[in-house]
Design a protein around this motif. Structure first.
Motif, PDB file in Angstrom:
ATOM      1  N   ARG A 238       0.822  -1.222   0.000  1.00 20.60           N
ATOM      2  CA  ARG A 238       0.000   0.000   0.000  1.00 20.60           C
ATOM      3  C   ARG A 238       0.852   1.266   0.000  1.00 20.60           C
ATOM      4  NH1 ARG A 238      -1.676  -3.515   3.779  1.00 20.60           N
ATOM      5  NH2 ARG A 238      -3.783  -4.421   3.663  1.00 20.60           N
ATOM      6  N   GLU A 280      -9.182  -0.801   0.091  1.00 26.27           N
ATOM      7  CA  GLU A 280      -8.090  -1.634  -0.416  1.00 26.27           C
ATOM      8  C   GLU A 280      -7.999  -1.543  -1.933  1.00 26.27           C
ATOM      9  OE1 GLU A 280      -6.238  -2.175   2.114  1.00 26.27           O
ATOM     10  OE2 GLU A 280      -6.299  -4.361   2.431  1.00 26.27           O
ATOM     11  N   ALA A 283      -6.383   1.694  -2.682  1.00 27.46           N
ATOM     12  CA  ALA A 283      -4.940   1.654  -2.418  1.00 27.46           C
ATOM     13  C   ALA A 283      -4.197   0.957  -3.555  1.00 27.46           C
ATOM     14  CB  ALA A 283      -4.669   0.943  -1.099  1.00 27.46           C
ATOM     15  N   ASP A 286      -4.358   3.260  -6.628  1.00 32.00           N
ATOM     16  CA  ASP A 286      -3.473   4.415  -6.435  1.00 32.00           C
ATOM     17  C   ASP A 286      -2.010   4.023  -6.648  1.00 32.00           C
ATOM     18  OD1 ASP A 286      -5.603   6.051  -5.907  1.00 32.00           O
ATOM     19  OD2 ASP A 286      -5.332   6.069  -3.723  1.00 32.00           O
ATOM     20  N   LYS A 287      -1.618   2.852  -6.155  1.00 34.76           N
ATOM     21  CA  LYS A 287      -0.237   2.406  -6.344  1.00 34.76           C
ATOM     22  C   LYS A 287       0.046   2.216  -7.833  1.00 34.76           C
ATOM     23  CE  LYS A 287       3.653   0.768  -4.384  1.00 34.76           C
ATOM     24  NZ  LYS A 287       3.612  -0.214  -3.289  1.00 34.76           N
TER      25      LYS A 287
END
Length: 890
Positions: A238, A280, A283, A286-287
């Motif tokens: 994350r 989740e 996350a 976004d990564k």
């Protein structure tokens, strides 16, 4: 994805090592390395083109070369082409619109690069253009004073340039003639590459950059960034990367793009992800967005090497329940959201890739059924074949995998990865994959070794197979890989071949050291000549030095350092063993014994070189295991035969071997070493000793288990013996105890003794000692033995065990060997571990004791020509401390 060295053993890990141990001892088979082949008349191109036709005309490398390109010429293709021309002797390369008299003209670009001049040049050579070929396809024409490189796309033109690079000679000046050729080529499968997916120290940044250059040269178009020990891929998935690490990844992405390689970023959230959580998903997306911002367009979500029986959050169990089907549904849910909320909305993104938790075999399961039915159909599913490390892979299996997973299949082929056997280099070729397999797959990726530069030998053969699997020949490809790494240096190439032969064996290549093993077999069969074998062993021992001096790929030397050291030492040990056999056969007993006395130190040195395992343990490296060590064992057995002793028993097991804890360790006389199986014994499994000759049995000792593995012993079993290995006699049963001792009835004779399990169990097996003392041999006298030694070692039939006295002899002391009755004595030979003791050699007959000679040095042989019931050594007043390896009465 490969099985990492576990902190606690698993049945899967043990099974893999068991198969490996069996495979390395298997006989030679198809796929073993052939002898080197001469280059064909036309310079070779690797990977092998789909079509290559020599022409009757030619081209000449002129001092000035005209380069004709399209408006959208591929920069990378132009760079490769210009460098190849300069290496071939061209001094000046100029851009032009068309041919110039008496000057080589090179056309670079296909239809996608707006290069009509290339189309006209191909037509003038009578060649069709690349239209209609699959992505990466191209045409390369050489002849009539021109060279044409035309790809169906820019990638294809780049690949044509890589082929041209191999066709052109290396010359310091212009004038080289290049034979005419027509190449029409395309890849067998769309995705071809490497997945850095092993456990252990990830590759360095410099090594990754070098690998990307290598992939471009070998027409591989995919690199998957998935090192298991990058915390930002797994434990910290994350969290954003630190700026300096993100900058390094961007540099890799840029280098990959310049080599027409797709950089795939593989994020592995399975250790902690809550599949049902919106946070989740955000996350994860976004990564991926952060990585997309530096130019990545291909993404993967590996969900391998995790548990799907335990949820990471209670919400998942509430939503999907439990079991494999629930896990498949949860994973499909997560992946579909990523696919729809990121991949589908991100311009230029390639299809999402995923690794299932059940990533091997083709068995239908609730997990696979859920994944097949619920995962978006455009997601690529990765698969390792019928096994974590599949010895073979067939077209039928690929079709079954596609059917059971319900998606296009991208193979994650676990070769030449070595994180599960980190003390080995796996330098043999890609093997055991059926022709036609590539056409059934979306692509093929190979998982490499922890050692990046040493991986190149095998990866080169992977590239050859993935480009043109129907023309692929493992031996030919391997030869080409060695030649390339040697950089045209014939001595370096030969040394690399000799060294790599000793690390050839794997699950994919059944025979270890096939070339050296064949020479050993020839020697022992009586058809080989010792001089020839001696030269081969000298060459093997010298190969590491030649490589260190001459190999251009210096990274290989760093990767292989302990294996190079070990190979050099094994060369000295095997050459000494050969010299020992030849001296013994020629009747030079003292010389043979002197050489044998050197062997323990030489073999210990060969085994002394180490490497670090992914879990931090230090492990001895293996070189030519099962071949080099077996030759030395066979040489010692031959010396025993010629000397007149049976020698140390040979240990065996029906079970596999965990790591390097081989069966020989239970018969080495050292309780601190042990044999360790790689699986739990089932009814009928056994460990055994071959005493090498039928003889009377004395006491039997079976010591099992060890600290930390106290339950690793045969819980229910029997001791048995046999004269022929076929008919077995029960000696005694045992139950519930790790140490078994038994003395057979007087007169019990056998050659084979074994301990056989009579019931299945869960624990594996450790054997510290399995030994049988001889009956009828009575050694008495003195001086008393030192700690750890025994009088009986002086006449136990094994020169490798030594009676070591605790002190120098006192006046009148002697060592007596009873012969168990009166027998004819033609000679007495005394093998001493040191040369410091002096003694009178005597035999006892009906008339009493009489002297037949003097002990002199480490080797003494005196004629007997009598009958006797005992032999003794009467120590001299000036004797040093005795160390007697064997008293041999013939």
């Amino acid at each position: 994805m490969t099985p990492r060295l576990p902190r606690s053993r698993s049945p899967l890990f043990g099974a893999i090592l068991a198969v490996l141990a069996l495979s390395l001892g298997a006989p030679a088979q198809a796929g073993a390395a052939p002898p080197p082949r001469e280059d064909p008349g036309t310079a070779p191109i690797t990977p092998a083109p789909q079509s290559l036709t020599p022409r009757a005309d030619r081209a000449v490398i002129t001092g000035t070369v005209t380069l004709v390109t399209g408006a959208k010429a591929d920069t990378a293709a132009l760079e490769v082409t210009e460098r190849a021309l300069r290496d071939a002797g061209a001094r000046r390369i100029v851009r032009g619109a068309g041919p110039v008299e008496n000057r080589l003209t090179v056309y670079v670009g296909g239809p996608a690069e707006d290069s009509p001049s290339s189309a006209r040049a191909l037509k003038s050579l009578g060649l069709k253009g690349p239209e209609g070929l699959r992505k990466g396809g191209h045409v390369l024409g050489v002849g009539a004073g021109r060279v044409v490189l035309s790809g169906v796309d820019a990638i294809g033109t780049y690949y044509a340039a890589q082929s041209l690079r191999q066709l052109l000679p290396h010359r310091a000046r212009p004038g080289a003639q290049v034979g005419g050729v027509a190449v029409r080529d395309w890849p067998a499968t769309a995705l071809r590459g490497v997945i850095e997916g092993f456990y252990g120290t990830p590759w360095s940044h410099g090594a990754r950059l070098d690998q990307l250059d290598f992939y471009g040269e070998h027409k591989m178009n995919l690199y998957v960034y998935s090192p298991k020990d990058d915390p930002y891929l797994r434990e910290k998935w994350r969290e954003p990367y630190p700026p300096e690490q993100l900058a390094q990844i961007k540099e890799l992405v840029d280098r990959a793009r310049s080599r027409h390689v797709d950089f795939t970023y593989a994020l592995s959230p399975g250790l902690s992800v809550c599949y049902s959580s919106d946070a989740e998903v955000k996350a994860l997306v976004d990564k991926f967005r952060t990585i997309a911002d530096i130019g990545v367009r291909t993404f993967a979500v590996p969900l391998d090497d995790i548990s799907y029986t335990d949820w990471n959050c209670p919400e998942d169990e509430a939503k999907w329940g439990t079991g494999g089907g629930a896990a498949g549904a949860a994973q499909a849910h997560l992946l579909n959201r990523v696919n729809r909320e990121f991949i589908a909305r991100h311009p230029g993104a390639e299809p999402l890739q995923m690794v299932p938790t059940e990533y091997y075999d083709v068995k239908a399961t609730p997990y696979k059924k859920a994944l097949a039915g619920q995962l978006d159909k455009d997601v690529l599913v990765e698969w390792t074949g019928n096994g974590v490390i599949a010895p073979t892979m067939t077209v039928a299996e690929a079709r079954q995998a596609r059917e059971v997973f319900g998606h296009a299949i991208l193979t994650w082929d676990n070769y030449p990865v070595n994180d599960y056997v980190p003390n080995r280099l796996l330098l043999g070729p890609f093997n055991g994959r059926e022709a036609g397999l590539a056409g059934e797959l979306a692509g093929i990726t190979a998982n490499p070794m922890i050692q990046p530069y040493a991986s190149k030998i095998a990866l080169s053969t992977v590239a050859d197979y993935t480009w043109n699997d129907r023309a692929y020949d493992a031996g030919t490809s391997w030869n080409a890989a060695l030649k390339e790494m040697a950089g045209g240096d014939a001595r370096a190439e030969r040394a690399l071949r000799v060294f790599s032969d000793a690390s050839y064996g794997s699950l994919l290549n059944k025979q270890q050291a096939p070339e050296l093993a064949a020479q050993f077999d020839e020697f022992w069969s009586g058809d080989g000549d010792a001089g020839r074998l001696g030269r081969a062993l000298e060459e093997f021992g010298a190969a590491p030095g030649v490589l260190r001096e001459r190999l251009p790929e210096r990274g290989f030397l760093a990767d292989a350092e302990p294996w190079l050291d070990s190979a050099q030492a094994w060369g000295a040990a095997t050459r000494t063993a050969l010299d020992m056999v030849e001296a013994a056969r020629a009747g030079r007993g003292a010389e043979a014994w002197e050489l044998r006395r050197k062997l323990p130190e030489l073999t210990a040195k060969a085994r002394s070189f180490t490497t670090k395992a992914p879990d931090g343990r230090t492990m001895a490296v293996l070189v030519g295991d099962g071949v080099l060590d077996t030759f030395i064992e066979d040489a010692i057995a031959e010396h025993n035969r010629l000397t007149g002793v049976p020698g140390r028993p040979e240990a065996s097991s029906s079970l596999g071997t965990h790591q390097d804890n081989t069966p020989a360790r239970m018969a080495d006389g050292d309780d601190t070493t042990y044999y360790w199986s790689s699986a739990a014994p089932q009814a009928g499994d056994h460990v055994g000793l071959d005493l090498r000759t039928v003889r009377e049995l004395g006491g039997i000792r079976l010591a099992m288990g060890k600290a930390g593995s106290a339950q690793d012993y045969v819980h229910e079993g029997v001791l048995e013996c046999s004269a022929d290995g076929e008919q077995w006699q029960r000696l005694t049963a045992f139950s519930g105890k790790p140490e078994v001792t038994f003395t057979p009835p007087d007169g019990t004779k056998a050659r084979y003794v074994r301990a056989r399990s009579t019931a299945a169990q869960d624990n594996w097996l450790v054997v510290r000692d399995f030994s049988v003392t001889g009956a009828g041999v009575d050694v008495t006298g003195g001086p008393p033995p030192a700690d750890g030694s025994a009088l009986r070692a002086a006449a136990d039939g094994d020169p490798d065990t030594v009676y070591r006295a605790a002190r120098a002899p006192q006046s009148g002391e002697s060592l007596t060997v009873g012969l168990g009755g009166t027998r004819a004595v033609s000679s007495v030979t005394v093998l001493a571990a040191t040369a410091g003791a002096t003694a009178d050699v005597q035999v006892r007959s009906a008339d009493g004791w009489r002297s037949i000679g003097r002990l002199s040095g480490a080797y003494t042989k005196v004629p007997g020509s009598t009958t006797a019931d005992a032999v003794r050594l009467v120590w001299g007043a000036d004797s040093g401390v005795p160390e007697v390896a064997e008293v041999i009465v013939r």
